[in-house]
Design a protein around this motif. Sequence first.
Motif, PDB file in Angstrom:
ATOM      1  N   ILE A 171       0.833  -1.204   0.000  1.00  0.00           N
ATOM      2  CA  ILE A 171       0.000   0.000   0.000  1.00  0.00           C
ATOM      3  C   ILE A 171       0.868   1.254   0.000  1.00  0.00           C
ATOM      4  O   ILE A 171       0.593   2.218  -0.725  1.00  0.00           O
ATOM      5  N   LEU A 172       1.924   1.234   0.788  1.00  0.00           N
ATOM      6  CA  LEU A 172       2.827   2.382   0.873  1.00  0.00           C
ATOM      7  C   LEU A 172       3.453   2.696  -0.480  1.00  0.00           C
ATOM      8  O   LEU A 172       3.515   3.861  -0.900  1.00  0.00           O
ATOM      9  N   LEU A 364      -4.632   5.799   4.727  1.00  0.00           N
ATOM     10  CA  LEU A 364      -3.232   6.186   4.881  1.00  0.00           C
ATOM     11  C   LEU A 364      -2.978   7.569   4.277  1.00  0.00           C
ATOM     12  O   LEU A 364      -2.297   8.411   4.864  1.00  0.00           O
ATOM     13  N   THR A 365      -3.556   7.807   3.107  1.00  0.00           N
ATOM     14  CA  THR A 365      -3.394   9.100   2.441  1.00  0.00           C
ATOM     15  C   THR A 365      -4.083  10.221   3.218  1.00  0.00           C
ATOM     16  O   THR A 365      -3.531  11.312   3.394  1.00  0.00           O
ATOM     17  N   LEU A 394       6.291  12.744   3.059  1.00  0.00           N
ATOM     18  CA  LEU A 394       6.693  11.345   2.888  1.00  0.00           C
ATOM     19  C   LEU A 394       7.085  10.721   4.233  1.00  0.00           C
ATOM     20  O   LEU A 394       6.804   9.542   4.482  1.00  0.00           O
ATOM     21  N   THR A 395       7.707  11.507   5.099  1.00  0.00           N
ATOM     22  CA  THR A 395       8.076  11.007   6.437  1.00  0.00           C
ATOM     23  C   THR A 395       6.826  10.685   7.258  1.00  0.00           C
ATOM     24  O   THR A 395       6.754   9.647   7.926  1.00  0.00           O
ATOM     25  N   VAL A 396       5.835  11.572   7.191  1.00  0.00           N
ATOM     26  CA  VAL A 396       4.577  11.339   7.903  1.00  0.00           C
ATOM     27  C   VAL A 396       3.874  10.102   7.357  1.00  0.00           C
ATOM     28  O   VAL A 396       3.341   9.272   8.108  1.00  0.00           O
ATOM     29  N   HIS A 397       3.873   9.956   6.033  1.00  0.00           N
ATOM     30  CA  HIS A 397       3.233   8.813   5.363  1.00  0.00           C
ATOM     31  C   HIS A 397       3.855   7.504   5.860  1.00  0.00           C
ATOM     32  O   HIS A 397       3.150   6.538   6.189  1.00  0.00           O
ATOM     33  N   LEU A 398       5.170   7.479   5.917  1.00  0.00           N
ATOM     34  CA  LEU A 398       5.882   6.291   6.398  1.00  0.00           C
ATOM     35  C   LEU A 398       5.577   6.036   7.879  1.00  0.00           C
ATOM     36  O   LEU A 398       5.396   4.884   8.297  1.00  0.00           O
ATOM     37  N   SER A 399       5.499   7.095   8.666  1.00  0.00           N
ATOM     38  CA  SER A 399       5.232   6.959  10.100  1.00  0.00           C
ATOM     39  C   SER A 399       3.862   6.341  10.358  1.00  0.00           C
ATOM     40  O   SER A 399       3.705   5.483  11.242  1.00  0.00           O
ATOM     41  N   PHE A 400       2.859   6.771   9.591  1.00  0.00           N
ATOM     42  CA  PHE A 400       1.526   6.196   9.764  1.00  0.00           C
ATOM     43  C   PHE A 400       1.483   4.723   9.344  1.00  0.00           C
ATOM     44  O   PHE A 400       0.709   3.940   9.885  1.00  0.00           O
ATOM     45  N   VAL A 402       3.851   2.625   9.945  1.00  0.00           N
ATOM     46  CA  VAL A 402       4.357   1.928  11.148  1.00  0.00           C
ATOM     47  C   VAL A 402       3.268   1.864  12.220  1.00  0.00           C
ATOM     48  O   VAL A 402       3.072   0.825  12.870  1.00  0.00           O
ATOM     49  N   ILE A 403       2.518   2.951  12.395  1.00  0.00           N
ATOM     50  CA  ILE A 403       1.418   2.970  13.373  1.00  0.00           C
ATOM     51  C   ILE A 403       0.352   1.943  12.989  1.00  0.00           C
ATOM     52  O   ILE A 403      -0.187   1.239  13.854  1.00  0.00           O
ATOM     53  N   PHE A 404       0.050   1.848  11.691  1.00  0.00           N
ATOM     54  CA  PHE A 404      -0.917   0.853  11.215  1.00  0.00           C
ATOM     55  C   PHE A 404      -0.474  -0.558  11.610  1.00  0.00           C
ATOM     56  O   PHE A 404      -1.270  -1.371  12.073  1.00  0.00           O
ATOM     57  N   LEU A 405       0.806  -0.843  11.405  1.00  0.00           N
ATOM     58  CA  LEU A 405       1.331  -2.174  11.739  1.00  0.00           C
ATOM     59  C   LEU A 405       1.147  -2.457  13.226  1.00  0.00           C
ATOM     60  O   LEU A 405       0.714  -3.556  13.617  1.00  0.00           O
ATOM     61  N   PHE A 406       1.441  -1.474  14.048  1.00  0.00           N
ATOM     62  CA  PHE A 406       1.312  -1.632  15.500  1.00  0.00           C
ATOM     63  C   PHE A 406      -0.141  -1.922  15.883  1.00  0.00           C
ATOM     64  O   PHE A 406      -0.421  -2.841  16.667  1.00  0.00           O
TER      65      PHE A 406
END
Length: 508
Positions: A171-172, A364-365, A394-400, A402-406
């Motif tokens: 998805i990312l 995510l978007t 892009l940094t925020v997108h990647l951070s979310f 990681v939050i989704f995975l958690f």
Amino acid sequence: MSASLLFSFVIGYFVLLLVVAYFTSRNSNNDSFFIGNRNSNWMLVAFGMVGTSLSGVTFVSVPGTVGDFAGSVHKGFAYFQVVIGYFFGYLVVAFVLLPLYYKMNLTSIYNYLQKRFGTIAYKTGALFFIISRTVGATARLYLVIFVLQEFILKSFGVPFIVTALIILLMILLYTFEGGVKTIVYTDTLQTSLMLLGLVVAVVYILNNLDLSVGDAMQTLTAKGYTNIFNTDPMSGGFFLKQIIGGMFITISMFGLDQEMMQKNISVKTLKDSQKNMITFNLVSAGVNFLFLLLGGLLYLYALNHGAEYAQAAGGKMQLLSENKNIMGDELFPTMALQYMPQAISIIFIIALISALFPSADGALTALTSSFCIDMLGLKRRDDLTEKQKKKIRLTVHLSFTVIFLFCIMIFYRIGDRSIIDKILTLAGYTYGPLLGLFAFGILSKRALPSTYLITIICLAAPFICYFLSQNSAKLLGGYQIGIELLIINGLLTYLGLLSISKKAVVTQ
């Protein structure tokens, strides 16, 4: 059927999404990511939103509710009570909220709260959206990832966390650049494939059982699978509660949700955006009914292929197939992947991941957009270049991601796979403050002080609702709070805001 074959189709599908993303994200910028340059085709948005609103939970969980039990009777088509409420809610969104958003030319709908009440209310609204969408999206994602894990990747010895990580990386990759501009097109593709899977499954089961649609409805009615209206006013499923609650869920989860509105306000004109909403509304109601019909047919198919109802040790009824309970969320995957021809299994997997991606990629978007615009004020930062803003995005997108995975791993640890009811319940807690904030802004002329009391009131209302929900039968003579929890939450927020409000100053 072969897990390797199914997995190859998953990979092929993902490659197709990357190709679409490559062509749609060329020459993209931050405006493309956030609102598609306000140039999205309303017909594509309307069709793609069907997939976003239904998601993998509808695809798997709604059919499974039909043969499940509410007390001693089947739930049947009771979910359609909520769908009727959705219909009226979408009309409110189209003719009350959309004109407001277009008039104010909003990129983030929570800018309305800033212009009406100031920065604290604005940040509070955005915060509750971020919490709400993160919880809802990861709950939906968890269910579909669990199905892919159990029926495909588990046979390769792949741990659940690796499966979740692979899906999130997919998805990312295809949302990283294009954002809304890409998602409008990928959602259209994915909705088409999801609906294809739905129709194929219905047609196959009808032919296998040698039934016409009319015969099927008669058989389902005889078994008690087509009951829609619950007439017990003390029940959490009472039809008036369900319809009114469904309407407010739509207003909150759709009209006050940046993910869904982000696509609507990416359409060039208000008139086209309203056409999008009406079209989507009608199609969505029909598709939900088809999912319920599919659910009834799946139970008939299971019973015709050796499954049988039995009472569990705790007294709850279950549907057993080869000594495994397949009632609820397990029903459709089990039947499609273990009891149907290989071609149907392949179509099911493609349709399932098509149902997965629209709800996840949009969330995510939208979360990235809301955090960048509402929390970081990226649109207003004249001290940053376009390149620097893109790096932050892009940094925020990647951070979310990681939050989704958690969050997905939390749902996995909890282990509850009856997701549709849980999502509606969670929405009652998380979207209630948003409903109260916007309702106070639209229905009241009063002003709010710039104080963190706004945030405290919005946080307190869900806790009060939780206490009421847990003790309603004891406190209210057997009355059970159901889907109307959202309305109660919104009302408590509204009253709290009213208590700290002041008369607006009229400027000449």
